[in-house]
Design a protein around this motif. Structure first.
Motif, PDB file in Angstrom:
ATOM      1  N   LEU A  87       0.825  -1.202   0.000  1.00  0.00           N
ATOM      2  CA  LEU A  87       0.000   0.000   0.000  1.00  0.00           C
ATOM      3  C   LEU A  87       0.864   1.258   0.000  1.00  0.00           C
ATOM      4  CD1 LEU A  87      -3.012   0.606   0.000  1.00  0.00           C
ATOM      5  CD2 LEU A  87      -2.928   0.641   2.497  1.00  0.00           C
ATOM      6  N   MET A  88       1.970   1.208   0.750  1.00  0.00           N
ATOM      7  CA  MET A  88       2.883   2.360   0.794  1.00  0.00           C
ATOM      8  C   MET A  88       3.545   2.595  -0.569  1.00  0.00           C
ATOM      9  SD  MET A  88       2.830   3.790   3.819  1.00  0.00           S
ATOM     10  CE  MET A  88       4.373   4.675   3.929  1.00  0.00           C
ATOM     11  N   MET A  89       3.752   1.543  -1.343  1.00  0.00           N
ATOM     12  CA  MET A  89       4.314   1.718  -2.688  1.00  0.00           C
ATOM     13  C   MET A  89       3.314   2.451  -3.588  1.00  0.00           C
ATOM     14  SD  MET A  89       7.440   0.651  -2.808  1.00  0.00           S
ATOM     15  CE  MET A  89       7.814   0.401  -4.540  1.00  0.00           C
ATOM     16  N   LYS A  90       2.023   2.172  -3.415  1.00  0.00           N
ATOM     17  CA  LYS A  90       0.987   2.830  -4.213  1.00  0.00           C
ATOM     18  C   LYS A  90       0.723   4.252  -3.736  1.00  0.00           C
ATOM     19  CE  LYS A  90      -1.539  -1.328  -5.490  1.00  0.00           C
ATOM     20  NZ  LYS A  90      -2.794  -2.071  -5.357  1.00  0.00           N
ATOM     21  N   PHE A  91       0.813   4.463  -2.420  1.00  0.00           N
ATOM     22  CA  PHE A  91       0.522   5.757  -1.805  1.00  0.00           C
ATOM     23  C   PHE A  91       1.689   6.137  -0.891  1.00  0.00           C
ATOM     24  CE2 PHE A  91      -3.466   3.515  -2.510  1.00  0.00           C
ATOM     25  CZ  PHE A  91      -4.144   4.420  -3.324  1.00  0.00           C
ATOM     26  N   PRO A  92       2.830   6.549  -1.458  1.00  0.00           N
ATOM     27  CA  PRO A  92       4.038   6.753  -0.651  1.00  0.00           C
ATOM     28  C   PRO A  92       3.920   7.836   0.424  1.00  0.00           C
ATOM     29  CG  PRO A  92       4.411   7.355  -2.947  1.00  0.00           C
ATOM     30  CD  PRO A  92       3.057   6.755  -2.872  1.00  0.00           C
ATOM     31  N   GLY A  93       2.962   8.727   0.318  1.00  0.00           N
ATOM     32  CA  GLY A  93       2.800   9.760   1.337  1.00  0.00           C
ATOM     33  C   GLY A  93       1.950   9.327   2.508  1.00  0.00           C
TER      34      GLY A  93
END
Length: 168
Positions: free
Chosen positions: A105-111
């Motif tokens: 999920l962090m790769m898709k939404f790094p912020g």
């Protein structure tokens, strides 16, 4: 064009009140956990119950020191996590499956960032703290889930052994 799942997830994150962007600023000290939620890897601990402090260093080589921790079931540990690097790092306790899903999920939404009692986001040269009670046996991970860090191998292991039984 983004798919509907992506848009719904982004809307949920934006309106949930628990997400904030990763940044270089050191987050404020965490207040005491109001509602404790049992996780597969334990539950938020009370600082007064911590009998042991474990220092963990986060490095820009995408490694933790130490990389393995041994604790006893029922033990409450105060983790003091120090970022000796030049970029933001985090210390997140969880199962491998939980961390894999969050890292994806962090790769898709790094912020994206969540403020949970089993997570510490630590700016360069700063320290953070987690107090956690390991009330379940097993092997769990700690990881930096910032996009790219987990994939580069920034993962450690926590082994929770059964508390020794005493004979009466």
């Amino acid at each position: 064009m983004p798919n509907i799942e992506t848009l719904l997830l982004a809307a949920l994150v934006a309106t949930s009140g628990i997400a904030r962007a990763h940044g270089d600023a050191e987050p404020a000290k965490k207040p005491a956990v109001a509602k404790k939620e049992q996780k597969d890897w334990g539950i938020a601990g009370d600082a007064k119950a911590a009998r042991r402090t474990v220092e963990v260093t986060m490095l820009d080589s995408m490694r933790f020191s130490p990389e393995r921790l041994d604790v006893k079931q029922g033990e409450t540990v105060r983790f003091v996590v120090r970022n000796d690097g030049q970029v933001m790092h985090e210390f997140v306790i969880g199962t491998r499956a939980e961390n894999d899903a969050h890292a994806a999920l962090m790769m898709k939404f790094p912020g994206m960032e969540h403020d949970e009692p089993y997570m510490a986001h630590v700016g360069p040269g700063q320290t953070g703290e987690i107090v956690w009670t390991f009330n379940r046996r097993g092997e769990f991970d700690f990881a930096c889930l910032i996009a790219g860090h987990y994939q580069a191998g920034m993962v450690g292991r926590i082994v929770v052994a059964a508390a020794r039984q005493t004979k009466e």
